[in-house]
Design an enzyme around this catalytic site. Sequence first.
Site, PDB file in Angstrom:
ATOM      1  N   TRP A  63      -2.919  -4.824  10.454  1.00 56.64           N
ATOM      2  CA  TRP A  63      -2.448  -4.984   9.074  1.00 56.64           C
ATOM      3  C   TRP A  63      -2.609  -3.770   8.165  1.00 56.64           C
ATOM      4  O   TRP A  63      -2.141  -3.782   7.035  1.00 56.64           O
ATOM      5  CB  TRP A  63      -3.050  -6.223   8.436  1.00 56.64           C
ATOM      6  CG  TRP A  63      -4.557  -6.275   8.322  1.00 56.64           C
ATOM      7  CD1 TRP A  63      -5.403  -6.902   9.174  1.00 56.64           C
ATOM      8  CD2 TRP A  63      -5.373  -5.727   7.282  1.00 56.64           C
ATOM      9  NE1 TRP A  63      -6.693  -6.774   8.729  1.00 56.64           N
ATOM     10  CE2 TRP A  63      -6.699  -6.060   7.578  1.00 56.64           C
ATOM     11  CE3 TRP A  63      -5.107  -4.984   6.120  1.00 56.64           C
ATOM     12  CZ2 TRP A  63      -7.774  -5.682   6.769  1.00 56.64           C
ATOM     13  CZ3 TRP A  63      -6.164  -4.600   5.318  1.00 56.64           C
ATOM     14  CH2 TRP A  63      -7.488  -4.944   5.651  1.00 56.64           C
TER      15      TRP A  63
ATOM     16  N   ARG B 154     -15.559  -1.632   9.362  1.00 58.39           N
ATOM     17  CA  ARG B 154     -16.080  -2.742   8.573  1.00 58.39           C
ATOM     18  C   ARG B 154     -17.506  -3.080   8.967  1.00 58.39           C
ATOM     19  O   ARG B 154     -18.303  -3.523   8.148  1.00 58.39           O
ATOM     20  CB  ARG B 154     -15.235  -3.983   8.840  1.00 58.39           C
ATOM     21  CG  ARG B 154     -13.897  -3.962   8.209  1.00 58.39           C
ATOM     22  CD  ARG B 154     -13.847  -5.047   7.169  1.00 58.39           C
ATOM     23  NE  ARG B 154     -12.476  -5.289   6.784  1.00 58.39           N
ATOM     24  CZ  ARG B 154     -11.956  -6.487   6.650  1.00 58.39           C
ATOM     25  NH1 ARG B 154     -12.670  -7.542   6.912  1.00 58.39           N
ATOM     26  NH2 ARG B 154     -10.711  -6.631   6.252  1.00 58.39           N
TER      27      ARG B 154
ATOM     28  N   ARG C  27       0.794  -1.234   0.000  1.00 58.92           N
ATOM     29  CA  ARG C  27       0.000   0.000   0.000  1.00 58.92           C
ATOM     30  C   ARG C  27       0.821   1.275   0.000  1.00 58.92           C
ATOM     31  O   ARG C  27       0.266   2.362  -0.005  1.00 58.92           O
ATOM     32  CB  ARG C  27      -0.987  -0.030   1.168  1.00 58.92           C
ATOM     33  CG  ARG C  27      -1.916  -1.220   1.062  1.00 58.92           C
ATOM     34  CD  ARG C  27      -3.139  -1.133   1.920  1.00 58.92           C
ATOM     35  NE  ARG C  27      -4.060  -2.194   1.543  1.00 58.92           N
ATOM     36  CZ  ARG C  27      -4.106  -3.403   2.100  1.00 58.92           C
ATOM     37  NH1 ARG C  27      -3.295  -3.707   3.081  1.00 58.92           N
ATOM     38  NH2 ARG C  27      -4.960  -4.302   1.674  1.00 58.92           N
TER      39      ARG C  27
ATOM     40  N   ASP D 281     -12.908  -6.924  11.015  1.00 62.77           N
ATOM     41  CA  ASP D 281     -11.637  -6.301  11.396  1.00 62.77           C
ATOM     42  C   ASP D 281     -11.861  -4.850  11.802  1.00 62.77           C
ATOM     43  O   ASP D 281     -12.634  -4.149  11.163  1.00 62.77           O
ATOM     44  CB  ASP D 281     -10.700  -6.261  10.179  1.00 62.77           C
ATOM     45  CG  ASP D 281      -9.961  -7.568   9.973  1.00 62.77           C
ATOM     46  OD1 ASP D 281      -9.933  -8.386  10.892  1.00 62.77           O
ATOM     47  OD2 ASP D 281      -9.404  -7.743   8.885  1.00 62.77           O
TER      48      ASP D 281
ATOM     49  N   ASP E  47     -15.959 -11.519  11.539  1.00 65.58           N
ATOM     50  CA  ASP E  47     -14.724 -11.128  10.858  1.00 65.58           C
ATOM     51  C   ASP E  47     -14.740  -9.639  10.516  1.00 65.58           C
ATOM     52  O   ASP E  47     -14.268  -9.235   9.461  1.00 65.58           O
ATOM     53  CB  ASP E  47     -14.525 -11.973   9.589  1.00 65.58           C
ATOM     54  CG  ASP E  47     -13.055 -12.017   9.173  1.00 65.58           C
ATOM     55  OD1 ASP E  47     -12.230 -11.370   9.838  1.00 65.58           O
ATOM     56  OD2 ASP E  47     -12.747 -12.669   8.175  1.00 65.58           O
TER      57      ASP E  47
ATOM     58  N   GLY F 105      -2.187 -14.324   9.236  1.00 69.21           N
ATOM     59  CA  GLY F 105      -3.247 -15.299   9.032  1.00 69.21           C
ATOM     60  C   GLY F 105      -4.006 -15.496  10.325  1.00 69.21           C
ATOM     61  O   GLY F 105      -3.748 -14.839  11.331  1.00 69.21           O
TER      62      GLY F 105
END
Lengths: 591, 329
Positions: free
Chosen positions: A260, A347, A134, A322, A320, A195
Amino acid sequence: MRSNKFGIRIAASALALAVSYGAQAVTDKDIMNDENTPEDVVTYGMGLKGQRFSSLESLNTDNIQYLQPVWAFSFGSEKMRGQEAQPMVKDGVMYVSASYSRVYAIDVKTGEELWQYDARLPDGIMPCCDVVNRGVALYDDKVIFGTLDAKLVALNKDTGKPMWIKKVADYQAGYAITAAPIVVKGKVITGVSGGEFGIVGKVEAYDANTGEKVWTRPTVEGHMGYVYKDGKKIENGISGGKAGQTWPGDMWKNGGAATWLGGTYDPETDSLFFGTGNPAPWNSHLRPGDNLFSSSRLAIDPDDGSIKWHFQTTPHDGWDYDGVNELVSFDLKENGKTIKAAATADRNGFMYVLNRENGDFIRGFPFVDKITWAKGLDPKTGRPIFTEGGRPGDPSATEGTKGEPVVAQPAFLGGKNWMPMAYSPETELFYVPSNEWSMDIWNEPVSYKKGAAFLGAGFTIKPANDDYIGVLRAMDPKTGEEVWRYENTAPLWGGVMTTAGNLVFTGTPEGYLKAFDAKTGKQLYQFNTGSGVVGTPITWEMDGEQYVSVLSGWGGAVPLWGGEVAKVVKDFNQGGMVWTFKLPKDRVAAN
Amino acid sequence: MCRPIVVGGTTMKTIALFLTLMLTWAHAWAQEVDDGNDLLNRPADRTYDLILESGYLKVGVYENFPPYSYEVDGEPRGVDIELGKRIAWEMGVEFRVHWITPDENLGDDLRNNVWKGHYLAKQRLADVMLRVPYDKKYAYMQDSTGEYINEQVVLFGPYQQETWQIAFDPEKLDSVETVAVFQYHPIGVEIDTLPDFYLSSGLGGRLRDQVRHYRNVREAFEAMRAGEVSAVMGMRSEIDHELARPENAAFRLAGNGFPGIGKQVWDVGMAIKHTHRQLGYALEAIVDRLVKQGEMDALFADLNLRYSVPQYYREFLDAKALARAEGEL
């Protein structure tokens, strides 16, 4: 012919060297002051606060139709997959990263390459989350970036040769770096991707000159933070005080919460703001509790890595969701007062306005059309009020059957994913790249992992509407109202920029760079770059002309997840280019 | 790698050359063959004939996964390695290892190693993958649109039946009658496996606080030796393998059941790309003979592992034939 060509090549590279050797080093002051120096872009976020606002106004709603391409640059090779970087520009040179941990220096006047660096990735590396990068950080004579094998690499800005390389985490244990690092007070600050299994998120600081580690701060409750001084590793307090408060058993040891997407920095409160990913394991029924500091925003002291405050957007996450999305600092002018605020679009579908001095919740509101997993937010604390039956089922309880599928909206790719939003102090609006989609989650009746029976979950993502998924929204942080929207057929996956010329820029997977009227949302400009735009545009001024640059190259997480969304995006071609545009001088004058 | 020091003289050179060849031969198994197409960046389409012609078989096995497949001093070891070598020998070709880094589930592993290749290593595929659960329900799973999810591969040739097992430290526990004892005693599991989920959610979550997570079963046994846990749960072969090591001699097999686990036993077989069925038939015939004649049992016994014939064979083999296959005749 041959010698002739060779001669031209020599001349070109000599010129290139002349350009870059004339360049000045990037100082702490340049970095702290980036939003006020429109002739360069030396931070990810066009300013450490991450507002992505430029004070340039020569390009504006009246003349945007004259914006024209001046050069395009190809990253080359077959590695055309997801170009999500934001370029940097300093003294006539553009520094930009590409997928597969590559970095390029380009002469911004001509679009010619000055140097290229390809990180040598180990054989057998299995990055968890695609091969994107990025962006880079600039400091002194260095270009600093993170690699898929979880290293920080500092390159000489003139030659592209490595000056130091530091391992941040073990790629074999599942770590990677895809975010742009930031430099604050001479320290390179980075997070880690990871992960699902056995990783623990962390934020770390390294001396930008030497690459020596300065401090490390784990983002899961119970892990010790450290500062490094004179070669010694000194304990600096356990994250959250002690283990076992919001996690059962020893699960905090492998709690996830990967950092991340990197972070932002606010000089006024001297705080780093980092978001954290979902907790592990994915099955929330195994880990009752809030699972701190997963799916949270953390304010961190840049000097020693201490956590000043935290705000958790999705406690006990089971979808999930994040919590990595960027927290953007801004001045909230309300009731005659100016509050040091910060906002984030999560999210989970809610946008949060926080007091950035202490993390207090000011207000929160949905920025997507529908949220199923929560009925709303507690008006005092901002904690979600969970919907009954909205949580995916426990596979252990329904083993061998599909169980009752749960429909959750937004889908796990989020109301907004990694792509950064922008804030205009002029319109006092946030421009949020968002998506309208839901997911079905069920327990896999038959599942295997590494040769053994397993309990897995299945899911599929569905567009919420027939004719569009992506929505670029102008959101008012004072009222929570959507001021305007632009609907896009494919999901939006690129970052946003806004300018004092009353413009909002973003890209689309269909390949367009688009510009909108910041007040009304009216589309004023589009140019097809040949492949999907999932990078973040920048603008700067050079020789009295305003330039805009953006990466083109379809990829990222969307094409990796199938479902019904795949139908919308399957025909988009990959790419790998930088496009640079400008408004010619005479067009400004004509205005 | 291993370069011989040539002292001088033709004889020395010849010996050195001979040694080099020996070393190369020994190391060949550990080294992967790079036979993909560089120009088109895709794997070689290795049909049965091409495999015979090339003189080697690339056998896909999980890396670092004792007792099935792992490395010792650069050499592949384990029961799946032995099976791979045996299959290659029967085919009259050399065994070549193809190491598999496990992904999140079997579907990912099949895509990365059997039919498509990982996007960072598109030229790298195994000819056949071992330790693939053989399950008709899995093989014919359909997605929401009715497409067969695993249509790119053929799952065939079951060669073993696997199950769950607990080992415990008799210093800490007299016996393990039921898993309920782990409300009071810590137990080690490999993170993100069925034993992890089973114990973390079992009995209404009452065992949850006693579950200790490790990266693999070997580390869980290290923890048991250090007194951190009183027991370890894993696959039977993993537990047998650890118990056969001298440092774990004090530990015992538990005799408990696993109420509530839907899949108590499962068959393990092989996978090939669906366009390579001729290879599949050849492999199937070899493995079928090994199972029926008790040679598979012998492969496991050599490594101190108990062996169970797959359910597939239990459907049609008579009692005597079954006994032969399990090495009891």
